[in-house]
Design an enzyme around this catalytic site. Structure first.
Site, short mmCIF file in Angstrom:
data_model
loop_
_atom_site.label_atom_id
_atom_site.label_comp_id
_atom_site.label_asym_id
_atom_site.label_seq_id
_atom_site.Cartn_x
_atom_site.Cartn_y
_atom_site.Cartn_z
N ASP A 60 14.41 3.34 10.39
CA ASP A 60 14.23 2.03 11.02
C ASP A 60 13.34 2.23 12.24
OD1 ASP A 60 14.29 -0.40 12.25
OD2 ASP A 60 16.48 -0.57 12.36
N TYR B 290 -1.05 -7.45 17.61
CA TYR B 290 -1.25 -6.62 16.42
C TYR B 290 -2.41 -5.65 16.64
CZ TYR B 290 -2.29 -5.35 11.56
OH TYR B 290 -2.54 -4.65 10.40
N ILE C 32 0.83 -1.21 0.00
CA ILE C 32 0.00 0.00 0.00
C ILE C 32 0.86 1.25 0.00
CG2 ILE C 32 -1.77 1.28 1.26
CD1 ILE C 32 -2.68 -1.41 2.45
N LYS D 286 15.53 -2.43 -1.14
CA LYS D 286 14.10 -2.52 -1.44
C LYS D 286 13.54 -1.16 -1.85
CE LYS D 286 11.15 -4.89 0.85
NZ LYS D 286 10.29 -5.43 1.95
N LYS E 72 -2.64 -1.46 16.52
CA LYS E 72 -3.57 -0.74 15.65
C LYS E 72 -4.52 0.15 16.46
CE LYS E 72 -1.61 -1.18 12.79
NZ LYS E 72 -1.16 -0.35 11.65
N ASN F 184 2.49 4.81 7.16
CA ASN F 184 1.89 3.63 6.57
C ASN F 184 2.56 2.32 6.99
OD1 ASN F 184 0.66 1.99 4.10
ND2 ASN F 184 2.90 1.79 3.98
#
Length: 336
Positions: free
Chosen positions: A80, A198, A28, A52, A202, A107
């Site tokens: 990082d 997780y 995304i 990357k 969030k 993001n």
């Protein structure tokens, strides 16, 4: 609820604007960087792995070719998120070298990290990456965001990518006592606990967004609009693609392919944060401190985004407690 579709051609011209997108080397984030550069924005890809990031930049440039005019420059910025002192230094490098920052999209994210491995500073890796690193990065960059809001007509955007998975944290809010707990071993049976970790990160994204928005408003800073979003169920993002719970890579790949057949593409998943980052409606309706989700339709799956009410799901008092916890974590890291 009805709303007009927000489509690719609705993204306004972003000439002269500068953006940072964290975790933009894939998924995304890469699509968000592409869509911003496509509309003339200078975009910094903030990521840990320079190889990357270089591949992502090459991919975006290939997709923008043959246009040589009217597209923004794409630049790598090292970040990082697992190292809070490094995050602070990364933000200060940007502060030193730049005179504006119009859009900051937090993001980057990780999921289902091993419980026997903590961050550089000793925190659960999901919480460290998804929340603590972004807290340090955004709050350190606030002086530049504030200065920019004074020169661009008061239109600075901060967008934090959260998830409906915040519900995995449960109804009791964030368990602060377990963020630094290390457990031995890894097993697919730990999936439920990994989901809670997780979800906690969030939920922290949402609480941080709301608290930052409230603090800016209390200081009379109206030109920075801070919002968060759920990108939708998105396949082929790499999220959770590790063997931390003893799940082999081939199985992860198969699951991501299967999810990809019934979910949003990364480009579609980027549309809600692009809406919050660029749409003129955000200024016109003065959208701030909100949580937005994409709405699926049969004709076009990312037709529009709408606010989602999460007030009943968030424990009272966690906003300020999380802020103080995060400030302490950063302060302790800088004393290393």
């Amino acid at each position: 609820m009805t709303a007009r579709a927000f489509k690719l051609n609705d993204i306004p011209d972003l000439s002269g604007k500068v953006a940072i997108v964290t975790g933009a080397s894939s998924g995304i984030g890469l699509e968000t960087a592409y869509l911003l550069a496509r509309r003339n924005c200078t975009v910094y890809i903030a990521a840990r792995n320079p190889e990357k990031a270089d591949r992502a930049i090459a991919d975006i440039q290939r997709r923008l070719f043959p246009a040589t005019q009217g597209v923004g420059e794409i630049i790598y910025h090292h970040l990082d998120l697992l190292d809070l002192k490094g995050v602070y230094e990364s933000a200060h490098r940007f502060l030193r070298d730049h005179d504006r920052l119009d859009i900051l999209v937090a993001n980057a994210g990780t999921a289902f990290e091993s419980i026997d491995q903590l961050s550089v500073d000793g925190y659960d890796r999901s919480f460290a990456t998804n929340h603590l690193g972004h807290f340090a990065f955004i709050t350190t960059l606030l002086p530049l965001l504030e200065r920019t809001s004074g020169i661009n007509g008061g239109d600075v955007r901060v967008v934090v990518t959260s998830s409906m998975a915040y519900q995995f944290a449960g109804n009791n809010g964030i368990d602060f006592d377990s963020i630094r707990v290390k457990s031995e071993g890894k097993s697919i049976l730990d999936m439920k606990a990994a989901g809670r970790r997780y979800g906690r990160s969030k939920m922290a994204n949402i609480l941080f967004t709301q608290e930052l928005s409230k603090r800016l408003e209390a200081r009379g800073i109206s030109g920075i609009r801070v919002n968060t979003c759920h990108p939708g169920s998105v396949g082929d993002t790499g999220l959770g693609a590790n063997d931390a719970l003893g799940i082999p890579q081939w199985f992860n790949g198969m699951v991501h392919k299967a999810v990809g057949t019934v979910s949003f593409t990364p480009l579609e998943g980027a549309m809600t944060q692009i809406y919050l980052s660029t749409s003129k409606t955000v200024v016109e309706k003065d959208i701030r401190g909100k949580f937005y989700v994409p709405v699926m339709t049969w004709s076009m799956r990312y037709h529009y985004s709408t606010e989602y009410d999460i007030s009943r799901a968030l424990k009272r008092g966690d906003h300020e407690k999380l802020w103080n916890y995060s400030e302490t974590a950063l302060r302790e890291a800088l004393q290393r």
